[in-house]
Design an enzyme around this catalytic site. Structure first.
Site, PDB file in Angstrom:
ATOM      1  N   ASN B  32     -50.735 -60.022   5.102  1.00  0.00           N
ATOM      2  CA  ASN B  32     -49.620 -60.167   4.155  1.00  0.00           C
ATOM      3  C   ASN B  32     -50.133 -60.416   2.733  1.00  0.00           C
ATOM      4  O   ASN B  32     -49.349 -60.699   1.836  1.00  0.00           O
ATOM      5  CB  ASN B  32     -48.657 -61.282   4.594  1.00  0.00           C
ATOM      6  CG  ASN B  32     -49.313 -62.645   4.665  1.00  0.00           C
ATOM      7  OD1 ASN B  32     -50.537 -62.739   4.509  1.00  0.00           O
ATOM      8  ND2 ASN B  32     -48.532 -63.684   4.899  1.00  0.00           N
ATOM      9  N   THR B 144     -62.953 -72.549  15.095  1.00  0.00           N
ATOM     10  CA  THR B 144     -63.950 -73.143  14.201  1.00  0.00           C
ATOM     11  C   THR B 144     -64.760 -74.197  14.941  1.00  0.00           C
ATOM     12  O   THR B 144     -64.237 -74.900  15.814  1.00  0.00           O
ATOM     13  CB  THR B 144     -63.284 -73.791  12.962  1.00  0.00           C
ATOM     14  OG1 THR B 144     -64.214 -74.679  12.336  1.00  0.00           O
ATOM     15  CG2 THR B 144     -62.048 -74.599  13.341  1.00  0.00           C
ATOM     16  N   SER B 179     -59.457 -82.114  10.014  1.00  0.00           N
ATOM     17  CA  SER B 179     -58.421 -81.954   8.981  1.00  0.00           C
ATOM     18  C   SER B 179     -57.191 -81.316   9.630  1.00  0.00           C
ATOM     19  O   SER B 179     -57.253 -80.839  10.769  1.00  0.00           O
ATOM     20  CB  SER B 179     -58.909 -81.032   7.869  1.00  0.00           C
ATOM     21  OG  SER B 179     -58.985 -79.698   8.350  1.00  0.00           O
ATOM     22  N   TYR B 181     -56.032 -78.506   8.903  1.00  0.00           N
ATOM     23  CA  TYR B 181     -56.440 -77.130   9.210  1.00  0.00           C
ATOM     24  C   TYR B 181     -57.182 -77.070  10.543  1.00  0.00           C
ATOM     25  O   TYR B 181     -56.844 -76.273  11.422  1.00  0.00           O
ATOM     26  CB  TYR B 181     -57.338 -76.569   8.090  1.00  0.00           C
ATOM     27  CG  TYR B 181     -58.278 -75.525   8.606  1.00  0.00           C
ATOM     28  CD1 TYR B 181     -57.804 -74.277   9.011  1.00  0.00           C
ATOM     29  CD2 TYR B 181     -59.648 -75.786   8.764  1.00  0.00           C
ATOM     30  CE1 TYR B 181     -58.661 -73.322   9.536  1.00  0.00           C
ATOM     31  CE2 TYR B 181     -60.503 -74.838   9.279  1.00  0.00           C
ATOM     32  CZ  TYR B 181     -60.012 -73.608   9.671  1.00  0.00           C
ATOM     33  OH  TYR B 181     -60.853 -72.676  10.210  1.00  0.00           O
ATOM     34  N   HIS B 182     -58.220 -77.878  10.693  1.00  0.00           N
ATOM     35  CA  HIS B 182     -58.989 -77.841  11.941  1.00  0.00           C
ATOM     36  C   HIS B 182     -58.091 -78.163  13.140  1.00  0.00           C
ATOM     37  O   HIS B 182     -58.247 -77.602  14.219  1.00  0.00           O
ATOM     38  CB  HIS B 182     -60.169 -78.819  11.875  1.00  0.00           C
ATOM     39  CG  HIS B 182     -61.234 -78.439  10.890  1.00  0.00           C
ATOM     40  ND1 HIS B 182     -61.309 -79.008   9.636  1.00  0.00           N
ATOM     41  CD2 HIS B 182     -62.250 -77.538  10.945  1.00  0.00           C
ATOM     42  CE1 HIS B 182     -62.345 -78.487   8.977  1.00  0.00           C
ATOM     43  NE2 HIS B 182     -62.925 -77.596   9.735  1.00  0.00           N
ATOM     44  N   LYS B 185     -56.326 -75.168  14.479  1.00  0.00           N
ATOM     45  CA  LYS B 185     -57.162 -74.331  15.348  1.00  0.00           C
ATOM     46  C   LYS B 185     -57.252 -74.924  16.760  1.00  0.00           C
ATOM     47  O   LYS B 185     -57.335 -74.184  17.742  1.00  0.00           O
ATOM     48  CB  LYS B 185     -58.565 -74.187  14.749  1.00  0.00           C
ATOM     49  CG  LYS B 185     -58.620 -73.429  13.431  1.00  0.00           C
ATOM     50  CD  LYS B 185     -58.459 -71.920  13.638  1.00  0.00           C
ATOM     51  CE  LYS B 185     -58.832 -71.152  12.378  1.00  0.00           C
ATOM     52  NZ  LYS B 185     -58.672 -69.692  12.530  1.00  0.00           N
ATOM     53  N   GLU B 328     -65.142 -88.547   6.962  1.00  0.00           N
ATOM     54  CA  GLU B 328     -66.072 -87.959   7.930  1.00  0.00           C
ATOM     55  C   GLU B 328     -67.337 -88.793   7.955  1.00  0.00           C
ATOM     56  O   GLU B 328     -67.641 -89.513   7.006  1.00  0.00           O
ATOM     57  CB  GLU B 328     -66.412 -86.511   7.534  1.00  0.00           C
ATOM     58  CG  GLU B 328     -67.096 -86.409   6.161  1.00  0.00           C
ATOM     59  CD  GLU B 328     -67.320 -84.975   5.669  1.00  0.00           C
ATOM     60  OE1 GLU B 328     -66.912 -84.040   6.359  1.00  0.00           O
ATOM     61  OE2 GLU B 328     -67.907 -84.829   4.578  1.00  0.00           O
TER      62      GLU B 328
END
Lengths: 382, 382
Positions: B32, B144, B179, B181-182, B185, B328
């Protein structure tokens, strides 16, 4: 304690709200009343008649002299969530406000996506609002024992010590959820674990078993305080559904062999467990996991138990082994730890013939409300 | 092979599409083009100029004599996804089409929710369309290495054999993502694992490390085929970002101590790995997991390596230890298995001084395109 019961119109949420109110806590319910809409969508209704939220709360006030605040809205609407946190300033937030039926999540793509977005986004909004407005508030999140699936080793409470190649660590217990619904709870658990680590949120994840029973001291006080109970193939769960089936002369619907073993608890113990979590909050930054159940049974065992009690009552209940609509093992090892809530003082109500008899009697009283068309499973996993 | 590259306008997707096309496969890109919008949102751009998709495809046709089909649309739009599957009937679907930046997901609530909904719903739509239209199609999904976090034991490829209380099982490897994002996944991985089990979908989850490098045989043929490469603090990743920083005279931005160890690979090896997965598909019902990387480095090691190569080129690059915007561990054990792709025939391009030098030279050539305002990290985990 100032405590929010999100999902306070539902099967677990409503009696929880009354229970905390009765104990003298300051209670607010947050709910968008969507559970009632799902009944309409599925052409079913609660076995027991349930009053409107307005009536429920005014009767409770009349009965108990205590008032419960009500926020009508959707946790997917962040502005609403932030308003609730700002207005009520809760010390604990009990989060039942999710789509909780595995079959509902498996109806089709739309229901799978709805379930995951509704549950995950609502929960993220709660985490963000909590971080911003009441960072010390304790999140008490309802998870499910179904997050673990049926591994061939003992299930522990959230974490497992693993020795591997000469090193060891305590890691989150691996998850093998059964449905798009159970997956949504796994997603929530991971999101909360991260929020605890990154932001110092305090959270307790209650991986609850299948809840049976109906009556609590508060809900039986008046018919307009009655709790809902489901008999349909989508929201009805094992044991409760079997009792209703026995009462209305329907086969007890066991899926496949019935060797599927699951964790169970009495709804009165749900209230006790949530109270124990609330009174003993997690530490700041702690993601605490309790397995919330008292006994484990196979589905066939429960059907046979209901059949036996029904027989004593003069009811012949037939057990039907339906083709299993789910993809799941029908014979498997199952042994799950559940000591943490006992250590905090849980006094279990173990499953009794009296409870089963009481459920069958209630179902007989309301049998005209049972539509037989919606009892069999409609959604398939395949 | 008829193969779809979803996310084919992105850093990994574009060179993958050209690579498969060059090898004689029938390739379609689904995208997209939102990656270009995120640049505008963040006030940045690719170091290298990137042509429009229309120009990219017409130049490729002129250069190679091969055509790539393009479907413009969003995987969140199920009707679009179903149309793509029906129209193209892919044998393999390579799924890069997700929001892939951890810092982007941490900007604020909106970006966290966007990332999880975009990634999870897009992936669910692919699974449902695949089940309905091409049940034998092989899903090659980009995960990931960040799904695993940094456990104190060796990281295995997707699964781990656990002995516990005298019993044993092979279970999904526990996930501790870094995160939102992670986390998205991790959610995808669980959803795909379930779809494989329930529906017999064949899937390979490629848990990829941090990708470095830029050039592939195909993308360097013509400036209008150039791949994008990011220098900003949101989408720029370690190593590539350090090389660009060295070229423009910016400090190499190491977050905290820099002892954070991660898995890395050359972008040319990304193409090889995806090809190996495609040519050796997972079995029906199999959820196969490969750890897709070739070497592991600490962030500080990489900065020092870039500093040394820059020095040979006459560039003095300073290493700045910024306050870490992330939550982290900055010193930790890290050892991750990565043999499955080697067993299939992967021939790694290990990190070389020549590659670093080439990146610095490319960055020097395009240094006028680098806005220094967006290099430092802007999003915080706290």
């Amino acid at each position: 304690m100032k405590i929010i019961i999100a999902g306070g119109d539902g099967f677990c949420g409503w009696p929880t709200a009354l229970y905390f109110s009765q104990k003298g806590h300051e209670v607010a319910i947050v709910d968008n009343l969507i559970r009632r809409e799902w009944d309409k969508e599925l052409g079913t209704q609660s076995l027991t008649p349930i009053a409107s939220m307005e009536d429920r709360l005014s009767v409770w006030q009349a009965q108990s002299g205590k008032s419960i605040k009500f926020y009508l809205g959707d946790l997917q609407d962040y502005d609403f969530v932030e308003h609730v946190f700002q207005d009520f300033e809760p010390e604990a937030f009990v989060h039942y406000a999710e789509q909780r039926s595995a079959p509902y999540s498996m109806i089709d793509r739309e229901h799978a996506v709805f379930t995951q977005v509704n549950n995950v986004v609502g929960n993220l909004n709660v985490l963000f609002a909590m971080k911003k407005i009441t960072p010390d508030c304790h999140l008490i999140k309802l998870g499910t024992m179904g997050e673990y699936g049926t591994p061939n080793i003992d299930i522990e409470e959230g974490y497992i010590r693993i020795e591997h190649n000469g090193r060891e660590d305590v890691l989150p217990y691996p998850k093998q959820p059964f449905s798009f619904y159970h997956l949504s709870k796994v997603h929530d658990s991971h999101n909360i674990m991260f929020a605890c680590k990154a932001w110092g949120i305090r959270a307790t994840d209650l991986n609850q078993g299948v809840v049976y029973g109906l009556w609590t001291d508060e809900t039986k006080l008046d018919e307009r305080l009655y709790n809902r109970i489901d008999f349909d193939g989508v929201f009805g769960t094992a044991l409760n559904r079997f009792c209703i089936q026995a009462a209305v002369g329907h086969d007890l619907t066991v899926y496949g062999k019935g060797g599927q073993t699951r964790a169970f608890l009495d709804i009165r113990d749900t209230l006790q467990c949530v109270e124990l979590a609330a009174l003993n909050p997690a530490d700041a930054g702690e993601f605490r996991v309790f397995n919330q159940f008292t006994e484990q049974f196979s589905v066939l065992e429960l059907a046979q138990r209901v059949q036996a009690v029904a027989k004593q009552m003069g009811i012949e209940a037939n057990i039907a082994h339906l083709q299993n609509p789910r993809v799941e093992k029908e014979e498997h090892y199952y042994h799950a730890a559940h000591t943490k809530l006992l250590d905090l003082g849980l006094k279990p109500h173990l499953l009794s013939d009296e409870l089963i008899q009481g459920l069958i009697e209630t179902a007989s009283r309301y049998q005209d409300r049972v539509s037989r068309d919606v009892i069999r499973p409609s959604a398939t996993w395949r």
